[in-house]
Design an enzyme around this catalytic site. Sequence first.
Site, PDB file in Angstrom:
ATOM      1  N   HIS A 136       0.831  -1.207   0.000  1.00 30.60           N
ATOM      2  CA  HIS A 136       0.000   0.000   0.000  1.00 30.60           C
ATOM      3  C   HIS A 136       0.863   1.254   0.000  1.00 30.60           C
ATOM      4  O   HIS A 136       2.042   1.202   0.370  1.00 30.60           O
ATOM      5  CB  HIS A 136      -0.927   0.020   1.217  1.00 30.60           C
ATOM      6  CG  HIS A 136      -2.125  -0.879   1.067  1.00 30.60           C
ATOM      7  ND1 HIS A 136      -2.068  -2.238   1.317  1.00 30.60           N
ATOM      8  CD2 HIS A 136      -3.397  -0.621   0.678  1.00 30.60           C
ATOM      9  CE1 HIS A 136      -3.257  -2.769   1.089  1.00 30.60           C
ATOM     10  NE2 HIS A 136      -4.086  -1.815   0.695  1.00 30.60           N
ATOM     11  N   LYS A 196      -0.793   4.950   4.570  1.00 30.46           N
ATOM     12  CA  LYS A 196      -1.673   4.001   5.288  1.00 30.46           C
ATOM     13  C   LYS A 196      -1.076   3.749   6.669  1.00 30.46           C
ATOM     14  O   LYS A 196       0.105   3.431   6.779  1.00 30.46           O
ATOM     15  CB  LYS A 196      -1.784   2.694   4.492  1.00 30.46           C
ATOM     16  CG  LYS A 196      -2.745   1.690   5.104  1.00 30.46           C
ATOM     17  CD  LYS A 196      -3.030   0.554   4.142  1.00 30.46           C
ATOM     18  CE  LYS A 196      -3.911  -0.509   4.773  1.00 30.46           C
ATOM     19  NZ  LYS A 196      -5.221   0.016   5.186  1.00 30.46           N
TER      20      LYS A 196
HETATM   21  P1  NAP Z   1      -7.069   9.591   3.763  1.00 36.25           P
HETATM   22  O1  NAP Z   1      -6.809  10.243   2.455  1.00 36.25           O
HETATM   23  O2  NAP Z   1      -6.050   9.747   4.854  1.00 36.25           O
HETATM   24  O3  NAP Z   1      -8.495  10.086   4.281  1.00 36.25           O
HETATM   25  C1  NAP Z   1      -8.954   9.933   5.583  1.00 36.25           C
HETATM   26  C2  NAP Z   1      -9.730  11.180   5.885  1.00 36.25           C
HETATM   27  O4  NAP Z   1     -10.401  11.044   7.140  1.00 36.25           O
HETATM   28  C3  NAP Z   1      -8.816  12.413   5.990  1.00 36.25           C
HETATM   29  O5  NAP Z   1      -9.342  13.449   5.200  1.00 36.25           O
HETATM   30  C4  NAP Z   1      -8.898  12.759   7.474  1.00 36.25           C
HETATM   31  O6  NAP Z   1      -8.720  14.134   7.727  1.00 36.25           O
HETATM   32  C5  NAP Z   1     -10.319  12.313   7.755  1.00 36.25           C
HETATM   33  N1  NAP Z   1     -10.619  12.269   9.171  1.00 36.25           N
HETATM   34  C6  NAP Z   1      -9.781  12.019  10.201  1.00 36.25           C
HETATM   35  N2  NAP Z   1     -10.463  12.156  11.357  1.00 36.25           N
HETATM   36  C7  NAP Z   1     -11.723  12.531  11.041  1.00 36.25           C
HETATM   37  C8  NAP Z   1     -12.862  12.851  11.789  1.00 36.25           C
HETATM   38  N3  NAP Z   1     -12.836  12.881  13.128  1.00 36.25           N
HETATM   39  N4  NAP Z   1     -14.004  13.180  11.136  1.00 36.25           N
HETATM   40  C9  NAP Z   1     -14.047  13.210   9.808  1.00 36.25           C
HETATM   41  N5  NAP Z   1     -12.979  12.925   9.024  1.00 36.25           N
HETATM   42  C10 NAP Z   1     -11.841  12.604   9.653  1.00 36.25           C
HETATM   43  O7  NAP Z   1      -7.275   8.016   3.579  1.00 36.25           O
HETATM   44  P2  NAP Z   1      -7.998   7.247   2.383  1.00 36.25           P
HETATM   45  O8  NAP Z   1      -6.995   6.640   1.504  1.00 36.25           O
HETATM   46  O9  NAP Z   1      -9.072   8.105   1.814  1.00 36.25           O
HETATM   47  O10 NAP Z   1      -8.679   6.058   3.196  1.00 36.25           O
HETATM   48  C11 NAP Z   1      -9.722   6.283   4.133  1.00 36.25           C
HETATM   49  C12 NAP Z   1     -10.064   4.950   4.815  1.00 36.25           C
HETATM   50  O11 NAP Z   1     -10.548   4.029   3.843  1.00 36.25           O
HETATM   51  C13 NAP Z   1      -8.853   4.257   5.468  1.00 36.25           C
HETATM   52  O12 NAP Z   1      -9.290   3.586   6.628  1.00 36.25           O
HETATM   53  C14 NAP Z   1      -8.404   3.250   4.429  1.00 36.25           C
HETATM   54  O13 NAP Z   1      -7.726   2.155   4.991  1.00 36.25           O
HETATM   55  C15 NAP Z   1      -9.755   2.850   3.860  1.00 36.25           C
HETATM   56  N6  NAP Z   1      -9.739   2.338   2.486  1.00 36.25           N
HETATM   57  C16 NAP Z   1     -10.712   1.440   2.201  1.00 36.25           C
HETATM   58  C17 NAP Z   1     -10.833   0.947   0.933  1.00 36.25           C
HETATM   59  C18 NAP Z   1     -11.927  -0.036   0.646  1.00 36.25           C
HETATM   60  O14 NAP Z   1     -12.057  -0.459  -0.513  1.00 36.25           O
HETATM   61  N7  NAP Z   1     -12.715  -0.436   1.625  1.00 36.25           N
HETATM   62  C19 NAP Z   1      -9.962   1.379  -0.070  1.00 36.25           C
HETATM   63  C20 NAP Z   1      -8.982   2.339   0.237  1.00 36.25           C
HETATM   64  C21 NAP Z   1      -8.894   2.821   1.527  1.00 36.25           C
HETATM   65  P3  NAP Z   1      -7.219  14.686   8.028  1.00 36.25           P
HETATM   66  O15 NAP Z   1      -6.410  14.392   6.802  1.00 36.25           O
HETATM   67  O16 NAP Z   1      -7.443  16.147   8.270  1.00 36.25           O
HETATM   68  O17 NAP Z   1      -6.725  13.947   9.233  1.00 36.25           O
END
Ligand code: NAP
Length: 264
Positions: free
Chosen positions: A150, A154
């Site tokens: 990844h 992550k």
């Molecule tokens: P990311 O770009 O880091 O996005 C996470 C977001 O959540 C950031 O904007 C962060 O804000 C925000 N956040 C943190 N605390 C929060 C709160 N209290 N309230 C609202 N938002 C908040 O990560 P990503 O790649 O989009 O991934 C997000 C999640 O999905 C992760 O858990 C990842 O493992 C998962 N994921 C799942 C799949 C799937 O197919 N199921 C695929 C890819 C990723 P800040 O940046 O300001 O902290």
Amino acid sequence: MAIKIILAGPRGKMGSEAIHMIHNESNFQLVACLDKKTDEKPSFPSGIDVPVYDDAQQCFNETKADVFIDLTIPEVGYEHTKLALEHEINAVVGTSGFSEEQITDLTSIAENNHIGCIIAPNFALGAVLMMQFSKMAATYFPDVEIIEKHHDNKIDAPSGTATKTVEMIQETRKAKAQGHPDEYEIVEGARGADYDGIHVHSMRLPGLVAHQEVVFGSNNQLLTIKHDSFHRSSFMDGLKLAINEVLTKQTLIYGLENVMDLNK
Ligand code: NAP
């Protein structure tokens, strides 16, 4: 009538992709977002202007919605999902890293409220098939290791997809101690994580998105089942499916394969 959606994590990589997907689907309507900060609005596509909350309780009290989507981090994602289900809003969770105890807890809340919840460690349909094919292969190939790769932002390891793959493999694999019985590590961690008897190796590098290889070894043959997500848009077909399916559920479903028609 359009399905009304609240999304948590609108500024994240998955969240911003999901907002575009929702905007482009005529039967979906974004009605609010849940963000960490509300001083600056996320960059919404033109035509979208919805309230952004930093308080989940207030968001669910004030917004009429059919589905809540969480794409944040496990620490807050669990609390958001719990509150959404308590407010009788169906939940679709892409956030990875929930503990077994948290999933059990959310299952009882969903069932007590007769509301649907889908938690999918991977929304990419190809990745779900990779896990399904691995479960089939494990019947014949009990020696297996997983390499998951990844991007370096992550924070949890191993990935939810890797642990889910182990769980699915264990449904068909005969228990077997793998490797040399006297094997030892010169450098701690050299053999990766041991998750329920299967070694899982986690790589984190810039340039990667989400990739996994499940490698089965046998007498003079190797079987490798591999999936690559090159862009977060690869997760959107599965997210769409989960949004439509969750409305028909009254319990928690863990894994997208449980709402896909895989028995044809
Ligand atoms: P990311 O770009 O880091 O996005 C996470 C977001 O959540 C950031 O904007 C962060 O804000 C925000 N956040 C943190 N605390 C929060 C709160 N209290 N309230 C609202 N938002 C908040 O990560 P990503 O790649 O989009 O991934 C997000 C999640 O999905 C992760 O858990 C990842 O493992 C998962 N994921 C799942 C799949 C799937 O197919 N199921 C695929 C890819 C990723 P800040 O940046 O300001 O902290």
